[in-house]
Design an enzyme around this catalytic site. Structure first.
Site, PDB file in Angstrom:
ATOM      1  N   HIS A 124      -5.112   0.985   9.199  1.00 61.03           N
ATOM      2  CA  HIS A 124      -3.781   0.408   9.386  1.00 61.03           C
ATOM      3  C   HIS A 124      -3.324   1.306   9.807  1.00 61.03           C
ATOM      4  O   HIS A 124      -2.974   3.103   9.205  1.00 61.03           O
ATOM      5  CB  HIS A 124      -2.834   0.029   7.835  1.00 61.03           C
ATOM      6  CG  HIS A 124      -2.427  -1.063   7.934  1.00 61.03           C
ATOM      7  ND1 HIS A 124      -0.602  -0.985   7.804  1.00 61.03           N
ATOM      8  CD2 HIS A 124      -1.807  -2.512   8.196  1.00 61.03           C
ATOM      9  CE1 HIS A 124      -0.281  -1.852   8.360  1.00 61.03           C
ATOM     10  NE2 HIS A 124      -1.024  -2.793   8.545  1.00 61.03           N
ATOM     11  N   ASP A 172      -7.446  -8.460   6.616  1.00 59.74           N
ATOM     12  CA  ASP A 172      -7.796  -9.505   7.561  1.00 59.74           C
ATOM     13  C   ASP A 172      -9.506  -9.556   7.294  1.00 59.74           C
ATOM     14  O   ASP A 172      -9.984 -10.371   7.158  1.00 59.74           O
ATOM     15  CB  ASP A 172      -7.574  -8.857   8.981  1.00 59.74           C
ATOM     16  CG  ASP A 172      -6.341  -9.670   9.148  1.00 59.74           C
ATOM     17  OD1 ASP A 172      -5.673 -10.336   9.112  1.00 59.74           O
ATOM     18  OD2 ASP A 172      -6.036  -7.821  10.551  1.00 59.74           O
TER      19      ASP A 172
HETATM   20  N1  CMC Z   1     -13.518   1.195  12.850  1.00 62.46           N
HETATM   21  C1  CMC Z   1     -13.918   2.175  13.126  1.00 62.46           C
HETATM   22  N2  CMC Z   1     -12.791   3.793  13.736  1.00 62.46           N
HETATM   23  C2  CMC Z   1     -11.225   2.931  13.547  1.00 62.46           C
HETATM   24  C3  CMC Z   1     -10.742   2.008  13.225  1.00 62.46           C
HETATM   25  C4  CMC Z   1     -11.570   1.145  12.426  1.00 62.46           C
HETATM   26  N3  CMC Z   1     -11.080  -0.450  12.094  1.00 62.46           N
HETATM   27  N4  CMC Z   1      -9.432   1.925  13.383  1.00 62.46           N
HETATM   28  C5  CMC Z   1      -9.068   3.795  13.781  1.00 62.46           C
HETATM   29  N5  CMC Z   1     -10.667   4.011  13.967  1.00 62.46           N
HETATM   30  C6  CMC Z   1     -10.544   5.692  14.749  1.00 62.46           C
HETATM   31  C7  CMC Z   1      -9.910   4.593  16.266  1.00 62.46           C
HETATM   32  O1  CMC Z   1     -10.994   5.193  16.657  1.00 62.46           O
HETATM   33  C8  CMC Z   1      -9.663   6.372  16.119  1.00 62.46           C
HETATM   34  O2  CMC Z   1     -11.038   7.342  16.574  1.00 62.46           O
HETATM   35  P1  CMC Z   1     -10.732   8.855  17.286  1.00 62.46           P
HETATM   36  O3  CMC Z   1      -9.130   9.453  16.704  1.00 62.46           O
HETATM   37  O4  CMC Z   1     -12.170   9.387  16.702  1.00 62.46           O
HETATM   38  O5  CMC Z   1     -10.629   8.178  18.548  1.00 62.46           O
HETATM   39  C9  CMC Z   1      -8.904   6.927  15.078  1.00 62.46           C
HETATM   40  O6  CMC Z   1      -9.138   5.980  13.971  1.00 62.46           O
HETATM   41  C10 CMC Z   1      -7.586   6.549  14.608  1.00 62.46           C
HETATM   42  O7  CMC Z   1      -7.501   5.390  15.692  1.00 62.46           O
HETATM   43  P2  CMC Z   1      -6.042   4.636  15.963  1.00 62.46           P
HETATM   44  O8  CMC Z   1      -5.844   3.368  16.903  1.00 62.46           O
HETATM   45  O9  CMC Z   1      -5.253   5.415  16.776  1.00 62.46           O
HETATM   46  O10 CMC Z   1      -4.725   4.560  14.525  1.00 62.46           O
HETATM   47  P3  CMC Z   1      -4.355   4.022  13.536  1.00 62.46           P
HETATM   48  O11 CMC Z   1      -3.226   4.172  12.501  1.00 62.46           O
HETATM   49  O12 CMC Z   1      -2.970   3.356  15.016  1.00 62.46           O
HETATM   50  O13 CMC Z   1      -4.300   2.763  13.917  1.00 62.46           O
HETATM   51  C11 CMC Z   1      -4.734  -0.234  13.797  1.00 62.46           C
HETATM   52  C12 CMC Z   1      -3.881   1.173  12.565  1.00 62.46           C
HETATM   53  C13 CMC Z   1      -4.570  -1.026  12.550  1.00 62.46           C
HETATM   54  C14 CMC Z   1      -4.554  -0.076  15.207  1.00 62.46           C
HETATM   55  C15 CMC Z   1      -7.025   0.589  13.639  1.00 62.46           C
HETATM   56  O14 CMC Z   1      -7.198   1.092  12.346  1.00 62.46           O
HETATM   57  C16 CMC Z   1      -7.840  -0.727  13.848  1.00 62.46           C
HETATM   58  O15 CMC Z   1      -7.815  -1.007  15.057  1.00 62.46           O
HETATM   59  N6  CMC Z   1      -8.297  -1.084  13.484  1.00 62.46           N
HETATM   60  C17 CMC Z   1      -9.037  -2.890  13.693  1.00 62.46           C
HETATM   61  C18 CMC Z   1      -8.259  -3.967  13.478  1.00 62.46           C
HETATM   62  C19 CMC Z   1      -7.720  -4.083  12.740  1.00 62.46           C
HETATM   63  O16 CMC Z   1      -8.143  -4.299  11.891  1.00 62.46           O
HETATM   64  N7  CMC Z   1      -6.316  -4.517  12.538  1.00 62.46           N
HETATM   65  C20 CMC Z   1      -5.966  -5.814  12.145  1.00 62.46           C
HETATM   66  C21 CMC Z   1      -4.401  -4.635  10.929  1.00 62.46           C
HETATM   67  S1  CMC Z   1      -4.002  -4.897   9.855  1.00 62.46           S
HETATM   68  C22 CMC Z   1      -2.953  -6.211   9.875  1.00 62.46           C
HETATM   69  C23 CMC Z   1      -2.717  -7.231  10.872  1.00 62.46           C
HETATM   70  O17 CMC Z   1      -1.679  -6.441  11.493  1.00 62.46           O
HETATM   71  O18 CMC Z   1      -3.069  -7.764  11.357  1.00 62.46           O
END
Ligand code: CMC
Length: 385
Positions: free
Chosen positions: A258, A316
């Site tokens: 998140h 989710d």
């Molecule tokens: N699984 C594996 N790796 C992950 C994940 C995940 N779910 N989420 C982030 N990472 C890794 C990402 O690959 C990156 O790695 P690296 O630095 O090696 O490139 C690192 O963590 C940072 O990722 P980011 O996208 O910059 O981090 P963020 O804090 O901006 O991401 C997020 C937030 C929700 C987009 C992300 O955690 C994600 O893609 N999660 C999966 C999708 C998800 O479950 N979304 C629902 C969010 S909550 C409810 C809603 O709003 O619907």
């Protein structure tokens, strides 16, 4: 002029003020913790709280539910439009189109006064579940089921979808998921809605844009991908290997991580209990012999994600499993999110317009330095880069 601060993805940026919700100190809506709300209130009460600022007294709730129930119908041309959509149209895309179309039929569409926006918000709250259920049944060639006036939001939706009343435990589980999905500060879809209406556009445009933002798998679309992932593992025996291999391929495990919560999402803990109970109850009813297969699979993936990535489930993660246990089809999961979040979107649209200032940030320019245009005849071919 000083260089404006830049944060990729606006991470950590405070982009506005709100009195609707905070994620600081645990998620709360208008001061009430979501644990407290899900233990003591219905979704209908929470929707009222978000729209009107206070929890309703019994009489206010009854009047609100009566108004919403009376608006549970679609204009006939919209039903024809839903039937005319190509058969591959996803339920969320159909909903986005339908909300845009509903604006044409709403007499208050262009009125941005607070009262008109509250009336429109109540109507959309009523109409969105009808759109989802009607489109679902039309796509399956099933006869239409008219909305019930006597049922609350969650119960009426399950009734319209299935053509039969759902068991109280199922209604309660769906209702809790709707409470937890209802609002979440400046998430992408809500922010999109606020940006749209900050131009003095209208509520239907804001909500249409919000649904488009919700669709993506990094936001609301994640609850559909959760079940795809669990099914792809094949079950508990292969879950750990599958997860490690996916992480090695640098894949994201949807339902984890998140932008704001780095040590866990309180909502996920609340809904996990309901997902487990629903899995047990529904598998027993269907005579399945491994009721907790997907719950056990999820536990294994949670352990791997905590150990390998220090990453924890978001809402989710249990929501996808809950809806699967309730035998709801996967493409309905994000529309169900929308059927709840409409309450938060509308509250934010109203709050934005109450104290509006155009949302228009700057960009950090990374393009070519200033240059002069060459006449067409003198230009050689250049790749756009
Ligand atoms: N699984 C594996 N790796 C992950 C994940 C995940 N779910 N989420 C982030 N990472 C890794 C990402 O690959 C990156 O790695 P690296 O630095 O090696 O490139 C690192 O963590 C940072 O990722 P980011 O996208 O910059 O981090 P963020 O804090 O901006 O991401 C997020 C937030 C929700 C987009 C992300 O955690 C994600 O893609 N999660 C999966 C999708 C998800 O479950 N979304 C629902 C969010 S909550 C409810 C809603 O709003 O619907």
């Amino acid at each position: 002029m000083t260089t404006p601060a830049y944060s990729p993805g606006l991470e950590g940026v405070v982009a506005g003020e709100t009195a609707i919700c905070t994620v600081d100190g645990g998620l709360s809506y208008r001061g009430y913790g979501v644990g407290d709300l899900s233990a003591h209130c219905s979704f209908d009460e929470v929707a009222y709280l978000l729209l009107y600022g206070e929890l309703p007294a019994a009489g206010q709730l009854k009047e609100f539910q009566t108004r919403v129930a009376a608006a549970r119908r679609l204009p006939a041309p919209l039903k024809e439009l839903l039937a005319a959509l190509p058969k591959w149209t996803t339920p969320l895309d159909a909903l986005r189109t339908a909300v845009s179309a509903l604006g044409h039929f709403d007499q208050d569409a262009a009125d941005n006064s607070r009262d008109a926006n509250l009336r429109k918000a109540e109507r959309l709250l009523a109409q969105i579940p009808v759109v989802i259920a009607d489109h679902y049944r039309i796509a399956k060639g099933l006869p239409e089921v008219l909305a019930r006036q006597d049922l609350p939001h969650a119960a009426n939706f399950l009734y319209m979808l299935r053509g039969a009343e759902a068991a109280p435990a199922e209604v309660k589980a769906l209702d809790v998921s709707l409470i937890l999905y209802a609002e979440h500060e400046f998430n992408a879809s809500t922010f999109a809605a606020r940006v749209i209406v900050s131009t003095l556009s209208d509520l239907h445009s804001g909500v249409t844009g919000a649904i488009g933002a919700l669709k993506g798998p990094l936001h609301g679309g994640a609850n559909e991908k959760v079940m795809d992932i669990l099914l792809a593992t094949g079950g508990p025996d292969r879950a750990e290997d599958w997860t490690r291999a996916a992480l090695a391929r640098k894949e994201r495990i949807m339902g984890f991580g998140h932008r704001v919560y780095k040590t866990g999402d309180v909502r996920a803990g609340i809904l996990k209990t309901y997902a487990r109970t629903a899995a047990e109850a529904n598998a027993a009813r269907a005579g399945e012999n491994d009721p907790l297969k997907w719950e056990d699979t999820a536990d294994i993936i949670e352990r791997v994600m905590a150990a390998e990535k220090n990453m924890f489930p978001n809402l989710d993660w249990p929501a996808g499993r809950l809806y699967h246990a309730m035998k709801l089809e996967i493409p309905l999961y994000t529309p169900i999110f929308a059927m709840s979040r409409i309450s938060g979107w509308a509250a934010h649209v109203i709050e934005q317009l109450d104290n509006n200032r155009l949302i228009r940030p700057r960009a950090l320019y990374k393009g070519p330095a200033a240059r002069s245009v060459k006449p067409l005849a003198e230009r050689g071919e250049q790749s756009a880069g």
